[in-house]
Design an enzyme around this catalytic site. Structure first.
Site, short mmCIF file in Angstrom:
data_model
loop_
_atom_site.label_atom_id
_atom_site.label_comp_id
_atom_site.label_asym_id
_atom_site.label_seq_id
_atom_site.Cartn_x
_atom_site.Cartn_y
_atom_site.Cartn_z
N ASN A 149 3.24 -10.56 6.64
CA ASN A 149 4.26 -10.03 7.56
C ASN A 149 4.91 -11.13 8.39
O ASN A 149 5.77 -10.85 9.22
CB ASN A 149 3.64 -8.99 8.49
CG ASN A 149 3.27 -7.72 7.76
OD1 ASN A 149 3.75 -7.46 6.66
ND2 ASN A 149 2.39 -6.93 8.35
N SER A 151 0.81 -1.22 0.00
CA SER A 151 0.00 0.00 0.00
C SER A 151 0.84 1.27 0.00
O SER A 151 0.47 2.28 -0.59
CB SER A 151 -0.93 0.00 1.22
OG SER A 151 -0.16 -0.12 2.41
N ASP A 176 8.02 -5.98 8.34
CA ASP A 176 7.19 -4.77 8.34
C ASP A 176 6.89 -4.27 9.76
O ASP A 176 5.94 -4.71 10.41
CB ASP A 176 5.88 -5.02 7.59
CG ASP A 176 5.18 -3.70 7.23
OD1 ASP A 176 5.52 -2.66 7.84
OD2 ASP A 176 4.30 -3.71 6.35
N ASP A 190 0.25 -4.77 12.82
CA ASP A 190 -0.30 -5.10 11.50
C ASP A 190 -0.33 -6.62 11.35
O ASP A 190 0.72 -7.25 11.21
CB ASP A 190 0.56 -4.48 10.40
CG ASP A 190 -0.05 -4.66 9.02
OD1 ASP A 190 -1.04 -5.41 8.90
OD2 ASP A 190 0.46 -4.07 8.06
N MET A 197 16.62 -4.07 4.37
CA MET A 197 16.83 -5.14 5.34
C MET A 197 17.34 -6.37 4.61
O MET A 197 17.23 -6.47 3.38
CB MET A 197 15.53 -5.45 6.09
CG MET A 197 14.91 -4.24 6.77
SD MET A 197 13.36 -4.58 7.64
CE MET A 197 13.98 -5.42 9.10
N LEU A 212 17.41 -9.99 3.06
CA LEU A 212 16.37 -10.78 2.42
C LEU A 212 16.15 -12.08 3.18
O LEU A 212 17.11 -12.73 3.60
CB LEU A 212 16.78 -11.09 0.97
CG LEU A 212 15.74 -11.78 0.10
CD1 LEU A 212 14.62 -10.81 -0.25
CD2 LEU A 212 16.38 -12.32 -1.17
N VAL A 213 14.90 -12.45 3.38
CA VAL A 213 14.58 -13.69 4.08
C VAL A 213 13.90 -14.65 3.11
O VAL A 213 13.24 -14.23 2.15
CB VAL A 213 13.68 -13.44 5.30
CG1 VAL A 213 14.34 -12.49 6.27
CG2 VAL A 213 12.31 -12.92 4.89
#
Length: 624
Positions: free
Chosen positions: A466, A313, A480, A461, A418, A420-421
């Protein structure tokens, strides 16, 4: 004459023998693929067929083609259909082998399923022949199936079944389009104005359809209205995906509600909003990076992909690589979003008021004020970076949860970078075994309680995306942190007593502590007090019993929904400001457990948190 008849009999016997050899040889091959003696059995089957083929003189096999009509189409296969077939039953629906490593690829929910060439599996319109072991009657498909399915393929399939949610790289939803973000208030207002006109036309068409025999939805949802028909929902989604920002955020909040709040048709379409917005073109993305990180931003990276792998968003996320080889996820905010929060919400509320009548007891103005403040937090990526570091420190050494590292040199007000996962969002874990789903949901709900009552600092959230589950490491990565907030000690002191009272059936304490928290003024009608207490008691049921609570079959949402009209009619004051984000997070955590159909006991989980909180409370008071 006699000789010719004998020859015909022998020729017929030859055909029967060839067919028998083919079908039984096929069975041997399939058995070989699942046997530890696979290589030897396969060689033996090939030798038998070779000898029999020579003896029979290559008998006429045209009957085989006739028997399997459409066999030439078997080279194309729908991957989901393959999972239903007997040999492929050990493969998850999204399994594919590209380079011999048996890697999996993630297909976004709602994306069109493509065809796989050369897989050797029948298409969807082809039915597999039944096998009846009791009658010793076996019939299998064409040789090309086994020729393309080696024992190694079977082994990889078995491993994949145990790791249905194994880490995969995210992909942008195929519905997402590259569209310039309207950055000025006038351009954004024009989009909302066009939406309002379209909704009016769509509503007239919907009323006409219902009047002339169309069926009206039977679901009594709160946001069920002719103005929110499926056609109008498409208009809303297209506009939200284009303008993005605060308006899209509200649509995403609606998408994670169940169909007790919005009608199921709308829920399906809003699901598209949650999964992916449109993404801004490269030139617009480069402009933001240059304004935030300076003209030399490229020198800090080894590479960056121009097309994002996720679009949300407020911003979109790009894959990049640092000079040292570390992979990163760079979230870049859409231009004009932060400056348009207030106007976006007002524009969307104008459209929403056309669609539904908002009751006074909803206190929409108070809700919007809180929402605007929270969205301003989410647009501040410098604040998000601090919250992520704080959470990373709070969960340091945790056996389950991991918070990715933040890279300050590539972060600013509208950019956050950040590590990367790898993993899959929790809504992709529905096909995992029951034990794994229970474990995931137990940890999610426990973390929710710890955030509120141990940290007094919560990521509010509850979007399923997330939370990323990595089955190889058995870890859940948290993403997030824009919606993080603190909760004052006085609030949590009262709130934990409300939850505890509900878990032990103490209605009087629930009412008293609710007044302490300012959920009630003390002057409400008896009907409102009863409805409020009953809603709290329903929510406390999960923590009340030592038996396993079945989230998949509970009727919590429906029962609370039946109380909402009374509460909206008689409410005299808006709920405390802290409760908006808190209840959104708690409801989202329960919905995760419901979606994954988890079953586990929550009583001891809450009692552990409650007892630890009371000990800390005593320590704080003794120090004072």
């Amino acid at each position: 004459m006699l000789l010719s008849e004998v020859l015909q009999v022998l020729r017929g016997a030859g055909k029967v023998g060839a067919a028998f050899t083919s079908t039984q040889g096929e069975q041997l091959r399939l058995m070989a693929c699942n046997s530890t003696f696979g290589a030897g059995m396969k060689a033996a089957a090939e030798a038998v067929e070779g000898v029999m083929g020579t003896v029979m003189g290559g008998g006429d096999m045209t009957s085989k083609t006739d028997e399997f009509a459409g066999i030439e189409k078997w080279e194309e296969m729908d991957l989901d259909e393959a999972a239903k077939w007997s040999v492929a039953s050990e493969m998850p629906p999204d399994f594919s082998s590209k380079d011999g490593r048996g890697e999996t690829s993630e297909t976004p929910v709602g994306a069109a399923t493509g065809t796989i060439k050369g897989a050797g599996w029948p298409a969807q319109n082809t039915r597999f022949l039944h096998v009846s072991a009791s009658q010793h009657h076996f019939r299998f498909v064409h040789d090309s199936i086994v020729a393309r399915l080696s024992p190694e393929d079977i082994q990889r399939a078995r491993e994949a079944k145990q790791n249905i949610a194994r880490p995969v790289r995210q992909k942008l939803n195929e519905r997402a389009k590259e569209r310039k973000v309207p950055a000025t208030r006038i351009s954004r207002l024009a989009n909302f104005g066009g939406l309002a006109v379209g909704l009016g036309i769509g509503a007239i068409a919907e009323v006409a359809k219902q009047s002339f025999g169309g069926k009206r939805s039977e679901v009594g949802a709160l946001l069920d209205s002719p103005l929110l028909s499926e056609a109008n929902a498409e208009r809303i989604v297209n506009t939200l995906c284009k303008v993005r920002g605060a308006a899209l955020k509200i649509g995403q909040m609606l998408s994670i509600q169940d169909n007790s709040f919005i009608n199921p048709q709308l829920q399906k379409i809003f699901e598209r909003v949650r999964q992916s917005a449109d993404f801004m073109p490269a030139w617009q993305m480069h402009k933001v990076l240059e304004e935030e990180l300076g003209s030399g931003w490229r020198e800090k990276l080894s590479s960056i992909e121009e097309k994002p792998f996720a679009a949300a968003s407020i911003g979109q996320v790009h894959h990049g690589v640092l000079p040292g080889g570390k992979e990163i996820a760079m979230k870049i905010q859409y231009p004009g979003v932060a400056e348009s929060i207030h106007s976006d919400i007002n524009n969307l509320m104008s459209v929403l008021k056309m669609s539904v009548v908002l009751p006074d007891g909803l206190f929409a103005d108070s809700s919007l004020e809180v929402l605007q403040r929270e969205l301003a937090w989410e647009c501040d990526y410098e604040r998000e970076a601090k919250c992520a570091k704080r959470f990373r420190n709070l969960l340091k050494g945790d056996p389950v949860f991991v918070v990715p590292e933040v890279f300050d040199e590539l972060s600013a007000r509208r950019v956050i970078t950040m590590e990367l996962v790898n993993g899959v969002p929790l809504d992709r874990c529905v096909d995992l075994d029951q034990e794994t789903r229970n474990e995931i949901c137990f940890n999610i709900l426990q973390l929710c309680l710890r955030e509120l009552f141990e940290f007094r600092f919560m990521q509010t959230d509850p979007n399923w995306s997330n939370f990323f589950y990595n089955s190889e490491q058995n870890k859940i990565f948290l993403l997030d942190f824009g919606a993080c907030r603190d909760y004052p000690e006085l609030f949590t002191d009262h709130y934990i007593e409300v939850v505890h009272a509900a878990s032990v059936g103490d209605r009087a304490t629930v009412l008293k502590k609710s007044k302490d928290l300012k959920f009630l003024t003390g002057f409400e009608a008896k009907a409102f007090e009863d409805a409020h207490v009953e809603a709290v008691m329903i929510l406390g049921e999960a923590f009340a019993s030592a038996e396993a609570f079945d989230f998949g079959t509970q009727s919590t949402t429906q029962r609370i929904q039946s109380l909402i009209p009374v509460m909206l009619r008689h409410r005299l004051t808006p709920p405390p400001e802290e409760s908006y984000s808190l209840h959104r997070k708690m409801a989202g955590s329960f919905l995760i457990c419901s979606k994954l159909k988890a079953r586990f006991s929550c009583r001891n989980m809450f009692l552990d948190v409650y007892n630890a909180y009371k000990r800390q409370q005593q320590e704080r008071r003794s120090q004072v």
